[in-house]
Motif scaffolding. Sequence first.
Motif, PDB file in Angstrom:
ATOM      1  N   HIS A   3     -14.597 -11.844   0.154  1.00  0.00           N
ATOM      2  CA  HIS A   3     -13.688 -12.434   1.131  1.00  0.00           C
ATOM      3  C   HIS A   3     -12.699 -11.388   1.658  1.00  0.00           C
ATOM      4  CE1 HIS A   3     -15.373 -16.059  -0.493  1.00  0.00           C
ATOM      5  NE2 HIS A   3     -14.824 -15.867  -1.689  1.00  0.00           N
ATOM      6  N   LEU A   4     -12.059 -11.702   2.778  1.00  0.00           N
ATOM      7  CA  LEU A   4     -10.916 -10.917   3.246  1.00  0.00           C
ATOM      8  C   LEU A   4      -9.747 -11.884   3.410  1.00  0.00           C
ATOM      9  CD1 LEU A   4      -9.392  -8.458   4.288  1.00  0.00           C
ATOM     10  CD2 LEU A   4     -10.370  -8.862   6.553  1.00  0.00           C
ATOM     11  N   ILE A   5      -8.843 -11.859   2.443  1.00  0.00           N
ATOM     12  CA  ILE A   5      -7.714 -12.786   2.422  1.00  0.00           C
ATOM     13  C   ILE A   5      -6.417 -12.025   2.677  1.00  0.00           C
ATOM     14  CG2 ILE A   5      -6.447 -14.486   1.010  1.00  0.00           C
ATOM     15  CD1 ILE A   5      -9.401 -15.265   1.627  1.00  0.00           C
ATOM     16  N   ASP A   6      -6.336 -10.833   2.087  1.00  0.00           N
ATOM     17  CA  ASP A   6      -5.123 -10.022   2.108  1.00  0.00           C
ATOM     18  C   ASP A   6      -5.519  -8.636   2.631  1.00  0.00           C
ATOM     19  OD1 ASP A   6      -2.298  -9.820   0.297  1.00  0.00           O
ATOM     20  OD2 ASP A   6      -3.333  -7.915   0.644  1.00  0.00           O
ATOM     21  N   PRO A   7      -4.652  -7.969   3.400  1.00  0.00           N
ATOM     22  CA  PRO A   7      -5.032  -6.645   3.922  1.00  0.00           C
ATOM     23  C   PRO A   7      -5.404  -5.649   2.826  1.00  0.00           C
ATOM     24  CG  PRO A   7      -2.731  -7.165   4.442  1.00  0.00           C
ATOM     25  CD  PRO A   7      -3.331  -8.403   3.881  1.00  0.00           C
ATOM     26  N   GLN A   8      -4.911  -5.872   1.605  1.00  0.00           N
ATOM     27  CA  GLN A   8      -5.224  -4.919   0.529  1.00  0.00           C
ATOM     28  C   GLN A   8      -6.523  -5.268  -0.208  1.00  0.00           C
ATOM     29  OE1 GLN A   8      -1.694  -4.123  -1.795  1.00  0.00           O
ATOM     30  NE2 GLN A   8      -0.766  -3.100  -0.078  1.00  0.00           N
ATOM     31  N   ASP A   9      -7.263  -6.262   0.287  1.00  0.00           N
ATOM     32  CA  ASP A   9      -8.564  -6.564  -0.324  1.00  0.00           C
ATOM     33  C   ASP A   9      -9.577  -5.445  -0.095  1.00  0.00           C
ATOM     34  OD1 ASP A   9      -7.633  -8.916  -1.315  1.00  0.00           O
ATOM     35  OD2 ASP A   9      -8.554 -10.198   0.212  1.00  0.00           O
ATOM     36  N   PHE A  10      -9.321  -4.599   0.900  1.00  0.00           N
ATOM     37  CA  PHE A  10     -10.156  -3.418   1.123  1.00  0.00           C
ATOM     38  C   PHE A  10      -9.387  -2.177   0.686  1.00  0.00           C
ATOM     39  CE2 PHE A  10     -12.242  -5.953   4.628  1.00  0.00           C
ATOM     40  CZ  PHE A  10     -13.478  -6.032   4.014  1.00  0.00           C
ATOM     41  N   THR A  11     -10.099  -1.230   0.081  1.00  0.00           N
ATOM     42  CA  THR A  11      -9.466   0.049  -0.234  1.00  0.00           C
ATOM     43  C   THR A  11      -9.299   0.840   1.060  1.00  0.00           C
ATOM     44  OG1 THR A  11     -11.569   1.181  -0.506  1.00  0.00           O
ATOM     45  CG2 THR A  11     -10.647   0.127  -2.479  1.00  0.00           C
ATOM     46  N   VAL A  12      -8.502   1.891   0.984  1.00  0.00           N
ATOM     47  CA  VAL A  12      -8.314   2.765   2.146  1.00  0.00           C
ATOM     48  C   VAL A  12      -9.662   3.349   2.585  1.00  0.00           C
ATOM     49  CG1 VAL A  12      -7.290   4.983   2.834  1.00  0.00           C
ATOM     50  CG2 VAL A  12      -5.897   3.273   1.659  1.00  0.00           C
ATOM     51  N   GLU A  13     -10.520   3.662   1.615  1.00  0.00           N
ATOM     52  CA  GLU A  13     -11.838   4.226   1.933  1.00  0.00           C
ATOM     53  C   GLU A  13     -12.712   3.187   2.648  1.00  0.00           C
ATOM     54  OE1 GLU A  13     -10.414   4.448  -1.209  1.00  0.00           O
ATOM     55  OE2 GLU A  13      -9.727   6.500  -0.806  1.00  0.00           O
ATOM     56  N   GLU A  14     -12.656   1.956   2.166  1.00  0.00           N
ATOM     57  CA  GLU A  14     -13.440   0.893   2.826  1.00  0.00           C
ATOM     58  C   GLU A  14     -12.942   0.639   4.248  1.00  0.00           C
ATOM     59  OE1 GLU A  14     -14.988  -2.002  -0.741  1.00  0.00           O
ATOM     60  OE2 GLU A  14     -12.852  -2.050  -0.264  1.00  0.00           O
ATOM     61  N   LEU A  15     -11.621   0.690   4.415  1.00  0.00           N
ATOM     62  CA  LEU A  15     -11.070   0.521   5.768  1.00  0.00           C
ATOM     63  C   LEU A  15     -11.592   1.623   6.686  1.00  0.00           C
ATOM     64  CD1 LEU A  15      -7.314  -0.439   5.203  1.00  0.00           C
ATOM     65  CD2 LEU A  15      -9.201  -1.924   5.886  1.00  0.00           C
ATOM     66  N   GLU A  16     -11.621   2.837   6.141  1.00  0.00           N
ATOM     67  CA  GLU A  16     -12.100   3.975   6.920  1.00  0.00           C
ATOM     68  C   GLU A  16     -13.549   3.738   7.385  1.00  0.00           C
ATOM     69  OE1 GLU A  16     -10.248   6.350   8.002  1.00  0.00           O
ATOM     70  OE2 GLU A  16     -11.913   7.465   8.887  1.00  0.00           O
ATOM     71  N   GLU A  17     -14.376   3.182   6.505  1.00  0.00           N
ATOM     72  CA  GLU A  17     -15.768   2.854   6.883  1.00  0.00           C
ATOM     73  C   GLU A  17     -15.796   1.838   8.025  1.00  0.00           C
ATOM     74  OE1 GLU A  17     -17.295   3.091   2.299  1.00  0.00           O
ATOM     75  OE2 GLU A  17     -17.895   1.325   3.451  1.00  0.00           O
ATOM     76  N   ILE A  18     -14.907   0.835   7.931  1.00  0.00           N
ATOM     77  CA  ILE A  18     -14.869  -0.194   8.987  1.00  0.00           C
ATOM     78  C   ILE A  18     -14.448   0.431  10.325  1.00  0.00           C
ATOM     79  CG2 ILE A  18     -13.634  -2.286   9.752  1.00  0.00           C
ATOM     80  CD1 ILE A  18     -13.645  -3.199   6.815  1.00  0.00           C
ATOM     81  N   PHE A  19     -13.437   1.319  10.285  1.00  0.00           N
ATOM     82  CA  PHE A  19     -12.984   1.923  11.549  1.00  0.00           C
ATOM     83  C   PHE A  19     -14.062   2.840  12.132  1.00  0.00           C
ATOM     84  CE2 PHE A  19      -8.681   1.401   9.387  1.00  0.00           C
ATOM     85  CZ  PHE A  19      -8.526   0.134   9.913  1.00  0.00           C
ATOM     86  N   GLN A  20     -14.757   3.576  11.255  1.00  0.00           N
ATOM     87  CA  GLN A  20     -15.831   4.449  11.763  1.00  0.00           C
ATOM     88  C   GLN A  20     -16.940   3.615  12.392  1.00  0.00           C
ATOM     89  OE1 GLN A  20     -17.047   7.277   8.782  1.00  0.00           O
ATOM     90  NE2 GLN A  20     -15.037   8.235   8.777  1.00  0.00           N
ATOM     91  N   LEU A  21     -17.260   2.495  11.739  1.00  0.00           N
ATOM     92  CA  LEU A  21     -18.292   1.610  12.280  1.00  0.00           C
ATOM     93  C   LEU A  21     -17.827   1.015  13.612  1.00  0.00           C
ATOM     94  CD1 LEU A  21     -21.009   0.210  11.935  1.00  0.00           C
ATOM     95  CD2 LEU A  21     -19.883  -1.487  10.469  1.00  0.00           C
ATOM     96  N   ALA A  22     -16.563   0.598  13.682  1.00  0.00           N
ATOM     97  CA  ALA A  22     -16.032   0.035  14.937  1.00  0.00           C
ATOM     98  C   ALA A  22     -16.137   1.076  16.055  1.00  0.00           C
ATOM     99  CB  ALA A  22     -14.577  -0.410  14.749  1.00  0.00           C
ATOM    100  N   GLU A  23     -15.857   2.335  15.731  1.00  0.00           N
ATOM    101  CA  GLU A  23     -15.926   3.373  16.760  1.00  0.00           C
ATOM    102  C   GLU A  23     -17.368   3.625  17.189  1.00  0.00           C
ATOM    103  OE1 GLU A  23     -13.452   6.694  15.493  1.00  0.00           O
ATOM    104  OE2 GLU A  23     -11.634   5.528  15.858  1.00  0.00           O
ATOM    105  N   GLU A  24     -18.300   3.520  16.220  1.00  0.00           N
ATOM    106  CA  GLU A  24     -19.733   3.621  16.566  1.00  0.00           C
ATOM    107  C   GLU A  24     -20.142   2.495  17.511  1.00  0.00           C
ATOM    108  OE1 GLU A  24     -23.057   3.766  13.591  1.00  0.00           O
ATOM    109  OE2 GLU A  24     -21.502   4.612  12.314  1.00  0.00           O
ATOM    110  N   ILE A  25     -19.629   1.290  17.230  1.00  0.00           N
ATOM    111  CA  ILE A  25     -19.969   0.128  18.062  1.00  0.00           C
ATOM    112  C   ILE A  25     -19.397   0.304  19.468  1.00  0.00           C
ATOM    113  CG2 ILE A  25     -19.636  -2.365  18.342  1.00  0.00           C
ATOM    114  CD1 ILE A  25     -19.606  -2.576  15.225  1.00  0.00           C
ATOM    115  N   ILE A  26     -18.153   0.824  19.549  1.00  0.00           N
ATOM    116  CA  ILE A  26     -17.528   1.043  20.865  1.00  0.00           C
ATOM    117  C   ILE A  26     -18.367   2.040  21.668  1.00  0.00           C
ATOM    118  CG2 ILE A  26     -15.514   2.073  22.016  1.00  0.00           C
ATOM    119  CD1 ILE A  26     -13.804   0.929  19.650  1.00  0.00           C
TER     120      ILE A  26
END
Length: 304
Positions: A3-26
């Motif tokens: 789940h994603l309930i709280d912003p800290q449910d993802f580690t900084v590294e996991e967030l980085e993966e999400i942002f890289q993926l978002a940039e790939e999608i863009i």
Amino acid sequence: GRHLIDPQDFTVEELEEIFQLAEEIIEKPENFTHICDGKVLGTLFFEPSTRTRLSFEAAMLRLGGKIVGFSEPGSSSVTKGENLPDTIRTVAAYTDIIAMRHPKEGAPKYGSQFCDIPLINAGDGGHQHPTQTLTDLLTIRVAKGNFSNLTIGLCGDLKFGRTVHSLIKAMSRYDNIRFILISPNELQTPEYIKTEILDKKALDYLEVERLEEVIDQLDILYMTRVQKERFFNEADYIRLKDSYILDNVKLKSAKSDLTILHPLPRVNEISMEVDNDPRAWYFKQAKYGMFVRMALIVKLLGVK
Ligand code: CP
């Protein structure tokens, strides 16, 4: 499911993966148009929304998936007295992932215990709004290149503004961030955010009432709406609603590379004349919200 309930449910590294993926999608959206074929997103919105619900739905549709849900709880069996666990169990049986907004703080966390698929908090009362934080962080990343060495001013209703609470939590994990909390006395950041995050991590922060005093120091200015729906008393809302109005005169003393953000909707707190200023990023921010939610859906469904 995760789940994603709280912003800290993802580690900084996991967030980085999400942002890289978002940039790939863009960059190459055509590579992602079928990645969620056969998957269904459920959107359970017990509170009004334009950006969060529609960007989640557009995100799933652009990934090839489908959507079901309600934006008007009055049209669901909640009006007959059905409780939240039963509602969530039922929708989880029809879908692969759920985004839920609820006026009660903690409702998504409580509901997630009855949900065997990923449940995303799309905003709970005045508490947290983690996918807005993903949106805000992606925008900051694009605007500034990284998340370190920034002075960030958060301005407006810091008491009830859940996007601010989530953003402080998330930004507190990066290096050398200075927070300037700009609000009327009555709308200051809740004590739990100060004690559990800012004080606990010994972060550099300052509380002021006047935006003009500090605007020249800011790299990021995060404006927020006074949250009418969280006030008990209409007279207090009317007195406080126009506490801050950002306009071209106030921006004269701001840095030339200031990034102005706002989770939107705005009411009066940014004058429309500011929209044409190159420092205004809030409509780009709303657009990034869809791309980052695409990345989040892909990650939580584990389809890439
Ligand atoms: N930023 C945000 O949550 O907007 P909505 O309330 O329109 O979803």
